[in-house]
Write a protein that holds these residues in place. Sequence first.
Motif, PDB file in Angstrom:
ATOM      1  N   ARG A 168     -15.690 -20.170  27.780  1.00 13.71           N
ATOM      2  CA  ARG A 168     -14.520 -20.699  27.486  1.00 13.71           C
ATOM      3  C   ARG A 168     -13.658 -20.858  28.783  1.00 13.71           C
ATOM      4  N   TYR A 169     -13.775 -19.798  29.564  1.00 15.21           N
ATOM      5  CA  TYR A 169     -13.115 -19.951  30.906  1.00 15.21           C
ATOM      6  C   TYR A 169     -13.321 -21.382  31.620  1.00 15.21           C
ATOM      7  N   LEU A 170     -14.563 -21.639  31.851  1.00 16.69           N
ATOM      8  CA  LEU A 170     -14.936 -22.899  32.554  1.00 16.69           C
ATOM      9  C   LEU A 170     -14.272 -24.196  31.516  1.00 16.69           C
ATOM     10  N   ALA A 171     -14.377 -24.202  30.399  1.00 19.50           N
ATOM     11  CA  ALA A 171     -13.878 -25.021  29.425  1.00 19.50           C
ATOM     12  C   ALA A 171     -12.448 -25.440  29.636  1.00 19.50           C
ATOM     13  N   GLY A 172     -11.596 -24.217  29.904  1.00 16.16           N
ATOM     14  CA  GLY A 172     -10.306 -24.293  30.318  1.00 16.16           C
ATOM     15  C   GLY A 172      -9.867 -24.792  31.722  1.00 16.16           C
ATOM     16  N   LEU A 173     -10.937 -24.700  32.612  1.00 13.96           N
ATOM     17  CA  LEU A 173     -10.758 -25.219  33.945  1.00 13.96           C
ATOM     18  C   LEU A 173     -10.712 -26.843  33.747  1.00 13.96           C
ATOM     19  N   LEU A 174     -11.725 -27.231  33.071  1.00 13.81           N
ATOM     20  CA  LEU A 174     -12.004 -28.552  32.851  1.00 13.81           C
ATOM     21  C   LEU A 174     -10.802 -29.250  32.163  1.00 13.81           C
ATOM     22  N   GLU A 175     -10.214 -28.206  31.008  1.00  9.95           N
ATOM     23  CA  GLU A 175      -8.992 -29.069  30.064  1.00  9.95           C
ATOM     24  C   GLU A 175      -7.747 -28.998  30.923  1.00  9.95           C
ATOM     25  N   VAL A 176      -7.543 -28.174  32.073  1.00 13.68           N
ATOM     26  CA  VAL A 176      -6.506 -28.206  32.875  1.00 13.68           C
ATOM     27  C   VAL A 176      -6.558 -29.405  34.002  1.00 13.68           C
ATOM     28  N   LEU A 177      -7.945 -29.697  34.332  1.00 10.56           N
ATOM     29  CA  LEU A 177      -8.038 -30.704  35.344  1.00 10.56           C
ATOM     30  C   LEU A 177      -7.677 -32.193  34.293  1.00 10.56           C
ATOM     31  N   PHE A 178      -8.315 -32.322  33.321  1.00  4.63           N
ATOM     32  CA  PHE A 178      -8.201 -33.607  32.484  1.00  4.63           C
ATOM     33  C   PHE A 178      -6.656 -33.686  31.876  1.00  4.63           C
ATOM     34  N   LYS A 179      -5.969 -32.616  31.661  1.00  4.53           N
ATOM     35  CA  LYS A 179      -4.716 -33.135  31.098  1.00  4.53           C
ATOM     36  C   LYS A 179      -3.875 -33.304  32.325  1.00  4.53           C
ATOM     37  N   GLN A 180      -4.057 -33.371  33.254  1.00  2.00           N
ATOM     38  CA  GLN A 180      -3.172 -34.016  34.313  1.00  2.00           C
ATOM     39  C   GLN A 180      -3.156 -35.707  34.079  1.00  2.00           C
ATOM     40  N   HIS A 181      -4.222 -36.087  33.195  1.00  2.00           N
ATOM     41  CA  HIS A 181      -4.295 -37.491  33.171  1.00  2.00           C
ATOM     42  C   HIS A 181      -3.944 -38.013  31.595  1.00  2.00           C
ATOM     43  N   VAL A 182      -4.463 -36.898  30.479  1.00  2.00           N
ATOM     44  CA  VAL A 182      -4.203 -37.212  29.162  1.00  2.00           C
ATOM     45  C   VAL A 182      -3.523 -36.175  28.555  1.00  2.00           C
ATOM     46  N   SER A 183      -2.999 -36.313  27.615  1.00  2.00           N
ATOM     47  CA  SER A 183      -2.194 -35.019  26.894  1.00  2.00           C
ATOM     48  C   SER A 183      -3.411 -34.049  26.203  1.00  2.00           C
ATOM     49  N   ASP A 184      -2.817 -32.834  26.147  1.00  2.00           N
ATOM     50  CA  ASP A 184      -3.871 -31.710  25.477  1.00  2.00           C
ATOM     51  C   ASP A 184      -3.140 -31.075  24.158  1.00  2.00           C
ATOM     52  N   LYS A 185      -2.158 -31.883  23.965  1.00  2.00           N
ATOM     53  CA  LYS A 185      -1.672 -31.405  22.522  1.00  2.00           C
ATOM     54  C   LYS A 185      -1.597 -32.488  21.251  1.00  2.00           C
ATOM     55  N   THR A 186      -1.810 -32.007  20.222  1.00  2.00           N
ATOM     56  CA  THR A 186      -1.729 -32.789  18.994  1.00  2.00           C
ATOM     57  C   THR A 186      -0.431 -32.546  18.553  1.00  2.00           C
ATOM     58  N   HIS A 187       0.582 -33.899  18.321  1.00  2.00           N
ATOM     59  CA  HIS A 187       1.565 -34.117  17.688  1.00  2.00           C
ATOM     60  C   HIS A 187       1.355 -34.224  16.312  1.00  2.00           C
ATOM     61  N   TRP A 188       2.098 -33.296  15.267  1.00  2.00           N
ATOM     62  CA  TRP A 188       1.357 -33.436  13.942  1.00  2.00           C
ATOM     63  C   TRP A 188       2.104 -34.452  13.355  1.00  2.00           C
ATOM     64  N   ARG A 189       3.314 -35.048  13.627  1.00  2.00           N
ATOM     65  CA  ARG A 189       3.687 -36.153  12.872  1.00  2.00           C
ATOM     66  C   ARG A 189       2.947 -37.564  13.391  1.00  2.00           C
ATOM     67  N   THR A 190       2.547 -37.810  14.557  1.00  2.00           N
ATOM     68  CA  THR A 190       1.814 -38.714  15.474  1.00  2.00           C
ATOM     69  C   THR A 190       0.480 -38.856  14.671  1.00  2.00           C
ATOM     70  N   MET A 191       0.055 -37.530  14.491  1.00  2.00           N
ATOM     71  CA  MET A 191      -1.575 -37.417  13.733  1.00  2.00           C
ATOM     72  C   MET A 191      -1.131 -38.006  12.255  1.00  2.00           C
ATOM     73  N   LEU A 192      -0.388 -37.535  11.596  1.00  2.00           N
ATOM     74  CA  LEU A 192      -0.410 -37.836  10.215  1.00  2.00           C
ATOM     75  C   LEU A 192       0.050 -39.504   9.940  1.00  2.00           C
ATOM     76  N   LYS A 193       0.898 -39.944  10.662  1.00  2.00           N
ATOM     77  CA  LYS A 193       1.371 -41.274  10.495  1.00  2.00           C
ATOM     78  C   LYS A 193       0.266 -42.172  11.035  1.00  2.00           C
ATOM     79  N   SER A 194      -0.645 -41.765  11.951  1.00  2.00           N
ATOM     80  CA  SER A 194      -1.642 -42.667  12.613  1.00  2.00           C
ATOM     81  C   SER A 194      -2.469 -43.409  11.492  1.00  2.00           C
ATOM     82  N   THR A 195      -2.808 -44.606  11.854  1.00  2.00           N
ATOM     83  CA  THR A 195      -3.332 -45.747  10.799  1.00  2.00           C
ATOM     84  C   THR A 195      -4.946 -45.499  10.853  1.00  2.00           C
ATOM     85  N   ASP A 196      -5.374 -44.592  11.765  1.00  2.00           N
ATOM     86  CA  ASP A 196      -6.828 -44.384  11.814  1.00  2.00           C
ATOM     87  C   ASP A 196      -7.345 -45.756  12.602  1.00  2.00           C
TER      88      ASP A 196
END
Length: 289
Positions: free
Chosen positions: A161-189
């Motif tokens: 899990r630690y290594l996964a966290g290191l990669l997540e920190v690296l990638f979230k400099q370029h894409v979000s690491d959050k799920t915005h619940w309103r955006t998720m629910l409103k999305s049209t798939d």
Amino acid sequence: MTPDLFGNAGAYSKVGEAGVLDKMPIAVTDDGPQYTLILGEQRIAMNEFIGQRIRLEHSGRIFCQHCGVQTKKSWQGFCYDHFMSLAQADGCIMSPEKCHFEQGTCREPEWGERNCFQTHYVYLANTGQVKVGITRGTQVPTRWLDQGAHQALPIARVRSRYLAGLLEVLFKQHVSDKTHWRTMLKSTDEDIDLAATRDQLFAECTSELQDLQSQYGLQAVQLIQHADIYTVIYPLKDMPEKFSSFNFDKETVVEGTLLGMKGQYLILDTGVINIRRFTGYEASFNVQE
């Protein structure tokens, strides 16, 4: 029979007995995701109630999901003592790059060895926008369904899990690491080219990825170049006009026509409720006759 909000007896029929809420299991079938509402020992198949008027009523009682003791407030599903003592409630669960086992300060080293030192995946998901996340290998595809992802793509396999966290920190400099619940629910798939996003991330992070592989080994940090995109169509009849969120800490009754489920949300024509958020809350479930 139970009375409705206006005291009219017989408007609703009770389904089972009051019980403690837990995260909804989501089964993957040929007919799409099948949702189950947990009330203590009871299991209620929710897909069959889509289109019907339902009511969830909170009794006012809350129980710790670990010890079962009644508590005045829920700390992420735990009583205060276990929120402060369990490794699964520690801050590094949300921020695995701050792993306490790695620092020698894990609350429960044996729990950490069992749960954190196993195969984890780093993935991209389409939750109305692209996000990066991590999950244990045993939680694929459950994690993606819980987040309400329309698409998901594993992009790396790591040993902890630690290594996964290191990669997540690296990638979230370029894409979000959050799920915005309103955006998720409103999305049209609508589909997103997650493979193109993966390739762009790998290109932008080439030197940092090479450093991690050099430090921990190629077998410990494996980039996944050609995985298939996992796609989900959720059981939704319609979407509400308003995306207000019900909160059992402020109101005891949630009532409306069930339009469907997505992520851990029950979606009603009157609003939505995140069932996982209210783990440990005692509630009853009723359906209008």
